[in-house]
Design a protein around this motif. Structure first.
Motif, PDB file in Angstrom:
ATOM      1  N   PRO A 331       0.610  -1.162   0.041  1.00 41.09           N
ATOM      2  CA  PRO A 331      -0.135  -0.055   0.052  1.00 41.09           C
ATOM      3  C   PRO A 331       0.958   1.348  -0.121  1.00 41.09           C
ATOM      4  CG  PRO A 331       0.056  -1.020   2.035  1.00 41.09           C
ATOM      5  CD  PRO A 331       0.872  -1.966   1.312  1.00 41.09           C
ATOM      6  N   PRO A 333       0.110   5.523   0.343  1.00 42.41           N
ATOM      7  CA  PRO A 333      -0.966   6.566   0.562  1.00 42.41           C
ATOM      8  C   PRO A 333      -0.692   7.675  -0.537  1.00 42.41           C
ATOM      9  CG  PRO A 333       0.966   6.566   2.239  1.00 42.41           C
ATOM     10  CD  PRO A 333       1.292   5.473   1.382  1.00 42.41           C
ATOM     11  N   ILE A 344      -5.404   5.022   0.108  1.00 41.29           N
ATOM     12  CA  ILE A 344      -4.471   3.910  -0.301  1.00 41.29           C
ATOM     13  C   ILE A 344      -4.437   3.412  -1.773  1.00 41.29           C
ATOM     14  CG2 ILE A 344      -3.470   1.752   0.230  1.00 41.29           C
ATOM     15  CD1 ILE A 344      -3.021   4.038   2.319  1.00 41.29           C
TER      16      ILE A 344
END
Length: 530
Positions: A331, A333, A344
């Motif tokens: 992931p 951001p 995400i």
């Protein structure tokens, strides 16, 4: 190629109609004479003007024969076609540009003799002849549509389709004026085998010396024997009321100082450990340390070897793209919403492969390949600290936890190659060597002969990496599913008794290609020590 046009209008007079039909039949019968002529016949009185359509090849001319004298000729668009009147009953029409226009012929009294709809098109006969000669094994039909050329039919391979497209583009001003609806007869399937091999070798050498010492000076208090006291300072006695003198007050100097060096390892770090030892000397006065000198030696040599091997295989139809990824996603951001929550997105990493094969001929395969080997790394990572969420009035309404975003080490290659089926080629070869050295020392004394080595530490690191990507395409066909094997072939779980008492996980062990169905192990049970 010059085309022949014979257009006749209906006529009430039977003789004239028979004459016109006979002329048309003669031209259609395959005579050797080739001319672009158009015969216009008068209709019966009151039937109205003659209206005809003429398909005129671009850059060629046609002759129009009129039944009566024409006094005026009007061309709607002279950029497309032009009319040259040679005699009152004969006109020469010339195609100037691809398109459509009208030409009107009027008599001396203003009556319309002929309304001619002229369509100027590209000469498809010459293009069709070129396609038949240069692409002999294909069935390609070329047609003109306004200013465009439309190719239809079937070709045996993608190279034949490309050849037909290149030939047709020579008949147009722009490449996008050729529209291809060609169908490739053989939809070959290509399996691409990629071997990605990476060898990494790391060498670390460390040699460091740190000195430490202590010097006490001033008045010396010798060690004395004193009577023991309790916590209240009262002297202690034994059970016979004899004083206890088992406590000694150690001797000490009134002042003292210590010194030392701390030469670290700036390249690889001191946490690697290694051989460490301390040597030194001490001077004692009445059992009390007066002075000391010690040297701590730290030495390390480490050699590391890493081998990475990946062999992704993927199959695709000729001309169609295919992608493969063996790895994962992490992931990342990309923003925050109005409540402070993170948005995400997931980024892929691992061994990735993408390619588009085009089978040019039986032994030629064009490959557009993009391959990538990536892994997560702390080098270059981003760390975000915890933050507070504040409303419009300045009040803290929440907190956003901190996070760490890893970085990627990527080896990527993208290219277009041409290979035969079963041939291999190295599309990427990367040899990288990185050497780092550092020396920590005490200024001024590190250059002393012989003794200077006691005041410095040396740190050396060398990293060598070699990456090779080898691609091999194969022309493949579907096969019988019974002829295929998977990794579970030959596996059979052990029984509960064999698992508990013999520690077995498998009941059947098979070599590649061995027929193990319905078979077990028959033999002595135990251990062999060599």
């Amino acid at each position: 190629m010059i085309q022949r046009f014979v257009k006749t209008a209906a006529c009430a007079l039977a003789g004239v109609a028979a004459l016109a039909a006979g002329a048309q039949a003669q031209l259609a019968g395959g005579g050797t004479e080739r001319n672009n002529t158009m015969q216009v016949v008068i209709r019966e009185p009151g039937a109205g003007p003659v209206s005809e359509t003429l398909n005129l090849p671009f850059g060629q001319a046609a002759v129009v024969h009129l039944p009566v004298d024409a006094a005026e000729v009007i061309v709607a668009s002279e950029e497309i076609a032009d009319a040259v009147v040679r005699t009152p009953r004969r006109a020469l029409l010339m195609g100037q540009a691809v398109g459509r226009t009208n030409i009107f012929f009027f008599s001396a009294d203003g009556e319309l003799i002929l309304d001619l709809d002229v369509r100027v098109e590209r000469d498809m006969a010459a293009l069709q002849d070129a396609l038949n000669r240069f692409v002999p094994d294909s069935r390609v039909q070329a047609e003109s549509m306004n200013a465009n050329i439309v190719l239809s039919g079937t070709v045996p391979s993608a190279s034949a389709a490309d050849a037909a497209l290149q030939i047709a583009r020579r008949w147009t001003d722009e490449d996008d004026q050729v529209i291809s609806f060609l169908t490739v007869e053989g939809r070959d399937q290509v399996m691409l085998r990629v071997r990605i091999v990476e060898m990494e070798r790391n060498i670390v050498r460390q040699l460091g010396v740190n000195l430490a010492g202590q010097q006490n000076y001033g008045d010396f208090d010798a060690p004395t024997r004193v009577r023991a006291t309790n916590d209240l300072g009262q002297p202690l006695s034994d059970e016979f009321n004899n004083p206890i003198f088992d406590v000694y007050r150690p001797g000490r100097y009134q002042s003292g100082t210590s010194f030392g060096t701390q030469n670290g390892f700036g390249v690889a770090g001191a946490a690697l450990g290694g051989l460490s030892g301390t040597i030194g000397t001490q001077n004692l006065v009445n059992g009390v340390l007066q002075s000391s000198l010690s040297a701590t030696l730290s030495a390390l040599e480490r050699v590391g070897l890493v081998r990475t091997l990946a062999e992704p295989n993927i199959t695709a139809i000729s001309g169609e793209p295919a992608q493969f990824l063996a790895g994962g996603e992490f992931p990342v951001p990309v923003g925050r919403d109005r409540d402070g929550n993170l948005t995400i997105e997931f980024k892929p990493f691992g061994v990735g492969l993408g390619f588009t094969p085009v089978v040019l001929s039986e032994g030629r395969i064009s490959l557009r390949i993009s391959t990538e080997v990536s892994e997560l790394s702390n080098e270059g990572a981003i760390s975000l600290s915890e933050g507070a969420v504040v409303d419009d009035e300045g009040n803290v309404i929440g907190t956003v936890p901190g996070l760490s975003i890893p970085a990627l080490t990527v080896n990527r290659a993208e290219t277009t190659v041409e290979l035969p089926s079963g041939g291999s080629l190295v599309i990427a070869g990367l040899i990288k060597e990185e050497t780092r050295q550092a020396m920590d020392s005490v200024p001024g004394v590190e250059r002393l002969p012989v003794l200077g080595s006691l005041f410095r530490s040396r740190d050396f690191a060398n990293n060598e990496t070699e990456l090779v990507v080898i691609v091999t395409p194969y022309l493949v066909d579907p096969t019988d599913p019974d002829a295929l094997e998977d990794p579970s072939e030959g596996f059979a779980a052990a029984s509960l008794a064999a698992n508990v008492f013999l520690g077995r996980l498998n009941r059947v062990y098979a070599a590649p290609g061995a027929q193990v169905e319905g078979r077990g192990w028959l033999g002595p049970v135990g251990f062999v020590l060599e």
